[in-house]
Design a protein around this motif. Structure first.
Motif, PDB file in Angstrom:
ATOM      1  N   ALA A  24      -3.339   9.357  -1.071  1.00 32.92           N
ATOM      2  CA  ALA A  24      -2.852   8.805  -2.336  1.00 32.92           C
ATOM      3  C   ALA A  24      -1.865   7.671  -2.099  1.00 32.92           C
ATOM      4  O   ALA A  24      -1.883   6.649  -2.813  1.00 32.92           O
ATOM      5  N   ALA A  25      -0.999   7.827  -1.096  1.00 33.42           N
ATOM      6  CA  ALA A  25      -0.040   6.759  -0.783  1.00 33.42           C
ATOM      7  C   ALA A  25      -0.758   5.493  -0.309  1.00 33.42           C
ATOM      8  O   ALA A  25      -0.358   4.374  -0.655  1.00 33.42           O
ATOM      9  N   LEU A  26      -1.822   5.672   0.465  1.00 32.55           N
ATOM     10  CA  LEU A  26      -2.594   4.511   0.921  1.00 32.55           C
ATOM     11  C   LEU A  26      -3.271   3.828  -0.258  1.00 32.55           C
ATOM     12  O   LEU A  26      -3.324   2.590  -0.333  1.00 32.55           O
ATOM     13  N   ALA A  27      -3.783   4.625  -1.203  1.00 30.09           N
ATOM     14  CA  ALA A  27      -4.399   4.043  -2.397  1.00 30.09           C
ATOM     15  C   ALA A  27      -3.369   3.259  -3.209  1.00 30.09           C
ATOM     16  O   ALA A  27      -3.648   2.154  -3.697  1.00 30.09           O
ATOM     17  N   ALA A  28      -2.162   3.799  -3.330  1.00 31.52           N
ATOM     18  CA  ALA A  28      -1.117   3.107  -4.079  1.00 31.52           C
ATOM     19  C   ALA A  28      -0.651   1.852  -3.352  1.00 31.52           C
ATOM     20  O   ALA A  28      -0.294   0.850  -3.994  1.00 31.52           O
ATOM     21  N   SER A  29      -0.650   1.885  -2.021  1.00 26.49           N
ATOM     22  CA  SER A  29      -0.218   0.704  -1.266  1.00 26.49           C
ATOM     23  C   SER A  29      -1.142  -0.479  -1.504  1.00 26.49           C
ATOM     24  O   SER A  29      -0.697  -1.636  -1.481  1.00 26.49           O
ATOM     25  N   ALA A  30      -2.420  -0.211  -1.734  1.00 26.86           N
ATOM     26  CA  ALA A  30      -3.355  -1.308  -2.020  1.00 26.86           C
ATOM     27  C   ALA A  30      -3.008  -1.978  -3.341  1.00 26.86           C
ATOM     28  O   ALA A  30      -3.082  -3.210  -3.466  1.00 26.86           O
TER      29      ALA A  30
END
Length: 534
Positions: A24-30
């Motif tokens: 989820a954090a990686l998705a938000a970083s995008a």
């Protein structure tokens, strides 16, 4: 089955929480990266035009589906979200099936009224629930970021469907292979192979006239990652390609059930190879024993390095061919070539992957030491004339050898590929390969330090630092992360060839870190006690 499911949820609560929150954090970083670095339509259009000009980028990203902010964000991040879901599902499936048989716990469960089918059924429900939660959270991240609800749900569906596909494949691999190590290795190689196939399919696709969309080639449709990418979130919002992932997972799971019902407990479809009657002389030393235990995995990583090195130089002709066919792409070529050679940049990108393969082999070698210790098989070796330092030194020596073999295989592959394109690229490959070998050795000694200081965290922490370093090196420049953060990744500090010569970057710091880490690991190992699995 309810009791088994509760036991699995309790046992995996921390691991699954880390997997889901990390994804989820990686998705938000995008979302943050695209809004900050490519906030304007012109910036996003320029990014996609550059991507169309360099098909190699498409091998490590998704499928371009427009220049909208949400479309670009999913183009950059969707394959990596799907990959994390696939890894999570793979390790979960094998951990609760084949690994349980290896440890003898599955036999105890089979002796109860739960019988043999209930543990497999509980694992399926457990894995499916984890992927559904992961998909929903990814969708909520994008909905909360202001993206369209339909595209957000398709994004979550694509990620969850990929995870469910590899859940089924891992369950099948656990039936085929006799060991958890073999089941994990088989599924991971399928994962890597299908990811590369999807990347090739995208790289060989056809760009639109305005350079904002790409129609993938038929090759992409042979991969679960290609199916996920062709859902095209925030563009077509097509759910049916994700159903192909679900179908593959269902079929694999059904086959796993069929095999489970007929095979003996502890056995595998792939027969165990008989050992020699007499042990070879090489097994008389710790180094020889470690080589015997790890040579199969090292060979697999070396083959991956060979293929990656071959692609690094041979795809130069593909780039030139694309530029010849599409005039607008040719203009991008001309603009980019003023700032440096595209071929050299392609070699650098591919050799980051070589460095990752070498680092994975190094980390896996040290993790094998932890497995030997946890299973109690290290104790008989240490009860002989072999002391702790020499025992760990054997694993570190083979780890360095594995790194050298993988990089050498990659350079040899680059030499073969350069014979049909540009022979001068071999020098670039050799420089990049040597630097990545040093970076991989840094991961070797870091994992060894973790093994000495926090042995029970060796496997999780070792693989985590490789993944974090890869993400920083790949996404740092793209999302305009601070230089100090990008420089933390050893992969980003390796020497490269530039117009004026060789840029050493942080080579000396990498060598110093490797040397200090090696000395510290061996020195601390002298007084360390054994820590078997609790």
């Amino acid at each position: 089955m309810i009791a088994l499911l509760r036991q699995r949820l309790r046992r995996d609560r921390v691991q699954l929480l880390l997997w889901i929150l990390g994804t989820a954090a990686l998705a938000a970083s995008a979302v943050a990266g695209v809004s900050q670095s490519y906030g304007g339509p012109q910036d996003r259009a320029a990014l996609l035009a550059t991507v169309m000009a360099n098909p190699v980028i498409l091998m490590f990203r998704g499928l371009p589906s427009g220049d909208g902010e949400a479309q670009v964000a999913l183009f950059l991040i969707l394959p990596f979200l799907a990959m994390l879901a696939a890894f999570m599902s793979t390790f979960l499936a094998v951990r609760h099936t084949r690994a349980e048989e290896e440890q003898g716990r599955a036999e105890l469960v089979s002796a109860t009224p739960a019988a043999r089918v209930a543990p497999l059924a509980a694992t399926i429900v457990h894995g499916a629930a984890a992927n559904i939660v992961l998909g929903l959270i990814v969708a909520l991240v994008y909905i909360g970021s202001g993206y369209a609800a339909a595209g957000s749900m398709i994004s979550g569906l694509a990620v969850a469907a990929t995870g469910l596909c590899f859940l089924g494949l891992a369950l099948l691999a656990a039936q085929l292979m006799r060991t958890s190590r073999g089941a994990n290795a088989l599924t991971v190689w399928v994962l890597i192979g299908t990811y590369v196939i999807a990347g090739f399919g995208n790289a060989l696709g056809t760009p639109s006239s305005d350079l904002t969309r790409m129609r993938s080639s038929w090759l992409t449709w042979l991969s679960p990652f290609g199916w996920a990418e062709n859902t095209r979130p925030f563009d077509e919002d097509a759910a049916w390609p994700a159903l192909l992932c679900l179908a593959a997972g269902v079929v694999s799971t059904a086959v796993a059930f069929a095999i489970q019902s007929v095979r003996d407990l502890g056995a595998g479809v792939v027969p165990e190879r008989h050992g020699r009657t007499w042990a070879p002389a090489t097994l008389s030393s710790p180094v020889g024993l470690v080589w015997r235990l790890t040579r199969g995995s090292v060979l697999g990583w070396a083959i991956g390095g060979l293929l990656t090195g071959l692609l690094a130089t041979s795809l130069a002709s593909v780039i030139n061919e694309v530029g010849t066919k599409v005039p607008s792409v040719q203009k991008i070529f001309d603009a980019l070539s003023k700032n440096g050679s595209l071929d050299q940049g392609m070699v650098v990108i591919f050799y980051i992957i070589v460095g990752v393969l070498a680092a994975c082999a190094a980390v896996q070698t040290v993790c094998r030491a932890r497995q030997e210790e946890a299973h109690g098989t290290a104790e008989p070796v240490l009860a002989s004339a072999v002391d702790r330092v020499r025992w760990l030194g054997g694993y570190l020596a083979i780890g360095v050898l594995a790194v050298v073999l993988i990089v050498a295989a990659a350079i040899a592959g680059s030499a073969v590929g350069a014979a049909r394109s540009d022979w001068s690229l071999v020098k670039d490959a050799a420089v990049a390969g040597a630097g990545q070998a040093v970076a991989a050795c840094v991961f070797l000694v870091l994992t060894a330090l973790i093994f000495v200081l926090i042995p029970r965290a060796t496997i999780a922490a070792g693989w985590t630092i490789v993944l974090l370093a890869l993400l920083i090196s790949l996404f740092g420049p793209l999302f305009s992360l601070p230089d100090w953060l990008t420089s933390l990744s050893p992969f980003a500090q390796t020497p490269t060839v530039v117009k004026s010569g060789i840029d050493l970057k942080g080579l000396w710091w990498l060598l110093l870190a490797a040397a200090v880490g090696l000395g510290a690991a061996l020195g601390l190992m002298r007084r360390r006690e054994l820590h078997p699995a609790s």
